[in-house]
Design an enzyme around this catalytic site. Structure first.
Site, PDB file in Angstrom:
ATOM      1  N   ARG A  71      36.331  36.112  39.802  1.00  0.00           N
ATOM      2  CA  ARG A  71      35.716  36.369  41.134  1.00  0.00           C
ATOM      3  C   ARG A  71      34.577  35.418  41.476  1.00  0.00           C
ATOM      4  NH1 ARG A  71      40.184  39.087  41.918  1.00  0.00           N
ATOM      5  NH2 ARG A  71      40.158  41.287  41.391  1.00  0.00           N
ATOM      6  N   ASN A 101      42.266  33.080  43.043  1.00  0.00           N
ATOM      7  CA  ASN A 101      42.080  33.900  44.263  1.00  0.00           C
ATOM      8  C   ASN A 101      40.633  34.367  44.408  1.00  0.00           C
ATOM      9  OD1 ASN A 101      42.358  35.693  42.106  1.00  0.00           O
ATOM     10  ND2 ASN A 101      43.323  37.285  43.342  1.00  0.00           N
ATOM     11  N   ASP A 159      48.472  33.429  42.536  1.00  0.00           N
ATOM     12  CA  ASP A 159      48.464  34.808  42.013  1.00  0.00           C
ATOM     13  C   ASP A 159      47.822  35.794  42.984  1.00  0.00           C
ATOM     14  OD1 ASP A 159      48.798  36.916  40.151  1.00  0.00           O
ATOM     15  OD2 ASP A 159      46.689  36.740  39.659  1.00  0.00           O
ATOM     16  N   HIS A 186      53.243  34.903  40.691  1.00  0.00           N
ATOM     17  CA  HIS A 186      53.128  36.348  40.954  1.00  0.00           C
ATOM     18  C   HIS A 186      54.403  36.732  41.692  1.00  0.00           C
ATOM     19  CE1 HIS A 186      50.741  39.999  42.318  1.00  0.00           C
ATOM     20  NE2 HIS A 186      51.860  40.060  43.052  1.00  0.00           N
ATOM     21  N   HIS A 239      52.705  38.796  34.739  1.00  0.00           N
ATOM     22  CA  HIS A 239      52.737  40.269  34.661  1.00  0.00           C
ATOM     23  C   HIS A 239      54.099  40.890  34.977  1.00  0.00           C
ATOM     24  CE1 HIS A 239      51.798  39.374  38.818  1.00  0.00           C
ATOM     25  NE2 HIS A 239      50.487  39.331  38.642  1.00  0.00           N
ATOM     26  N   ASP A 312      45.412  40.287  32.795  1.00  0.00           N
ATOM     27  CA  ASP A 312      45.272  40.369  34.258  1.00  0.00           C
ATOM     28  C   ASP A 312      43.995  41.140  34.626  1.00  0.00           C
ATOM     29  OD1 ASP A 312      45.612  40.102  36.960  1.00  0.00           O
ATOM     30  OD2 ASP A 312      47.362  41.405  37.111  1.00  0.00           O
ATOM     31  N   HIS A 316      37.022  45.073  40.350  1.00  0.00           N
ATOM     32  CA  HIS A 316      36.793  45.476  41.748  1.00  0.00           C
ATOM     33  C   HIS A 316      35.547  46.347  41.811  1.00  0.00           C
ATOM     34  CE1 HIS A 316      40.392  43.880  43.616  1.00  0.00           C
ATOM     35  NE2 HIS A 316      41.084  44.292  42.563  1.00  0.00           N
ATOM     36  N   GLY A 331      44.352  46.457  41.081  1.00  0.00           N
ATOM     37  CA  GLY A 331      43.866  45.689  39.937  1.00  0.00           C
ATOM     38  C   GLY A 331      43.045  46.542  39.003  1.00  0.00           C
TER      39      GLY A 331
HETATM   40  O1  DOR Z   1      46.621  44.187  41.033  1.00  0.00           O
HETATM   41  C1  DOR Z   1      46.369  42.995  41.100  1.00  0.00           C
HETATM   42  N1  DOR Z   1      45.118  42.577  41.362  1.00  0.00           N
HETATM   43  N2  DOR Z   1      47.333  42.095  40.919  1.00  0.00           N
HETATM   44  C2  DOR Z   1      47.142  40.791  41.128  1.00  0.00           C
HETATM   45  O2  DOR Z   1      48.034  40.019  40.916  1.00  0.00           O
HETATM   46  C3  DOR Z   1      45.841  40.306  41.665  1.00  0.00           C
HETATM   47  C4  DOR Z   1      44.769  41.200  41.248  1.00  0.00           C
HETATM   48  C5  DOR Z   1      43.439  40.950  41.913  1.00  0.00           C
HETATM   49  O3  DOR Z   1      43.082  39.793  42.111  1.00  0.00           O
HETATM   50  O4  DOR Z   1      42.734  41.915  42.179  1.00  0.00           O
END
Ligand code: DOR
Length: 438
Positions: A71, A101, A159, A186, A239, A312, A316, A331
């Site tokens: 992040r 991302n 992804d 992905h 994944h 992965d 959050h 996620g």
């Molecule tokens: O659940 C997910 N969250 N799958 C992903 O591929 C991306 C990830 C995220 O960046 O939060």
């Protein structure tokens, strides 16, 4: 550069055929000796070396997590390169491979350089950036792949999203092949996913939540295998969540396609039944599937259809994960639990061995990405993980180094843990010795 003597370890690296009692000397960040002679090890490490007594526990190659989200740039309330790298070493990972991302996405040379510089500045773990496939991760024009590769991007991925069309993927693969980098894909077809938030089936109907069918993943996996065949380029499937995807990948390998794949601890251990309490901590893309899918994923790991385990790790904000299920972001975090979860569920409660597990977390991801690590070998960087396979511990996400708390394994009792993590000969984490990365 630090020197380190690791004494009295069980040197354990199945990919190098190593399983013996012995010692490791690291000098100037590089492994100089490993073997049974303590005197030679001490000499190789030099008189100023720090001494670490492993007390008979396993010394494995430093674990590599080939799929994490840090992040950074853009979301430092959720995670930063520093907090993510601390979480990595606390979980036994000496190297992490971070997805692009971020905000803004890592889609140019400057962002790759930023992440590397920041990782070097904080210094806990090795951080390998992945560049976006498309500019802004928008699925339109290709990003500056060549410049990113020159700057140090180890792979390319959008992804979070699949590359939207076969034609665009073909072009991306053609460039990636020239640059000798894999495309990490992905696999979810947006048109099938729609507003789906969990596995489509009995449980989604019961709960009144929109479902995501298995085929949402499988059509993209099949397409990507075909595009790899067409271009001769390396596609890595991220994944994997369904039994049919495992079968498609297995067949592609039998045909000689350059396809590799990873599975996550959560897809290997949790079924969609956990969603029945509507707790968004269990919301993830691709979604948690069925018991049969778990069995197929584990079989895939055993027979080589699946090459690696990756967390992965997707942090959050707590507030965001407190929204109702359909609205919450997808996620879950995993850096600090991955090893314990797979050791417990695959070895202690299934028929895997440490010999099966360690390559999936070390040499295999290294080989997929060309990192030149993941083995205990003289001349390689001194990245070593000390594992106590018998240590029983309880996950307490309040004690995590990650800034986030969206962990589906909180409260689980696990067996097996990294007790020390050594990066380039420096002890970054030592559970008992009180060395923590802060
Ligand atoms: O659940 C997910 N969250 N799958 C992903 O591929 C991306 C990830 C995220 O960046 O939060």
């Amino acid at each position: 550069m630090p020197s380190l003597l690791i004494k009295n370890a069980k040197l354990f690296d199945p990919s190098a055929g190593l399983d013996m009692s012995g010692h490791i000397a690291v000098k100037d960040g590089i492994i100089r000796y490993l073997g049974g002679d303590e005197g030679t090890a001490a000499l190789a490490a030099g008189p100023d070396a720090v001494v670490f007594d492993a007390r008979g526990r396993m010394a494995t190659p430093g674990l590599i997590d080939m799929h994490v989200h840090l992040r950074d740039p853009g979301n430092d309330a959720v995670e930063t390169i520093a907090s993510g790298a601390m979480a990595a070493v606390a979980g036994g990972f000496t190297s992490v491979v971070c997805m692009p991302n971020t905000e803004p996405p890592v889609d140019d040379e400057a962002s790759v350089i930023f992440q590397q510089r920041e990782a070097r500045r904080v210094g806990f773990a090795n951080v390998f950036p992945v560049g976006a496939i498309t500019a802004g991760r928008k699925g339109g024009e290709l990003a500056e792949m060549s410049q990113m590769a020159s700057a140090g991007a180890v792979a390319f991925s959008d992804d979070g999203d699949a590359v939207p069309t076969a034609g665009l993927l073909r072009r991306a693969l053609t460039y990636a092949k020239m640059l000798n980098r894999p495309i990490l894909e992905h696999c979810e077809d947006e048109s099938l996913k729609g507003e789906g938030v969990m596995d489509e089936g009995f449980m989604s109907t019961m709960l009144g939540l929109k479902g995501i069918p298995d085929e949402c993943e499988e059509v993209i996996v099949a397409r990507d295998v075909a595009m790899s065949r067409l271009t001769g380029a390396h596609v890595h499937i991220q994944h994997v969540s369904t039994a049919n995807s495992v079968e498609i990948i297995r067949n592609a390998k039998l045909e000689g396609s350059r396809v590799t794949a990873e599975a996550t601890p959560h897809h290997l251990t949790l079924t969609c039944d956990v969603v029945k309490g509507y707790d968004p901590v269990f919301k993830v893309n691709p979604p948690l599937r069925s018991e049969q899918d778990i069995v197929a994923l584990r079989k895939g790991l055993k027979d080589g259809a699946i090459d690696a385990i990756a967390s992965d790790h997707a942090p959050h904000l707590e507030e965001a994960k407190e929204l109702e299920f359909a609205q919450a972001p997808s996620g879950m975090i995993g850096l600090e639990t991955a090893l314990g979860v797979v050791a417990t569920k695959l070895i202690d409660e299934d028929d895997f061995t440490w010999e099966d597990l360690i390559p999936l977390l070390t040499s295999k991801p290294s080989d997929i990405l060309g990192l030149g690590r993941g083995r205990l070998k003289v001349g390689l960087p001194g990245d070593v993980t000390i594992i106590d396979p018998d240590l029983v511990w309880t996950v307490d996400c309040e004690r995590f180094y990650s800034k986030s708390r969206n962990c589906p394994f909180n409260g689980w009792k696990l067996k097996g843990r990294a007790v020390a993590t050594i990066v380039s000969g420096k002890i970054m984490f030592d559970l008992e010795g009180g060395i923590d990365p802060c």
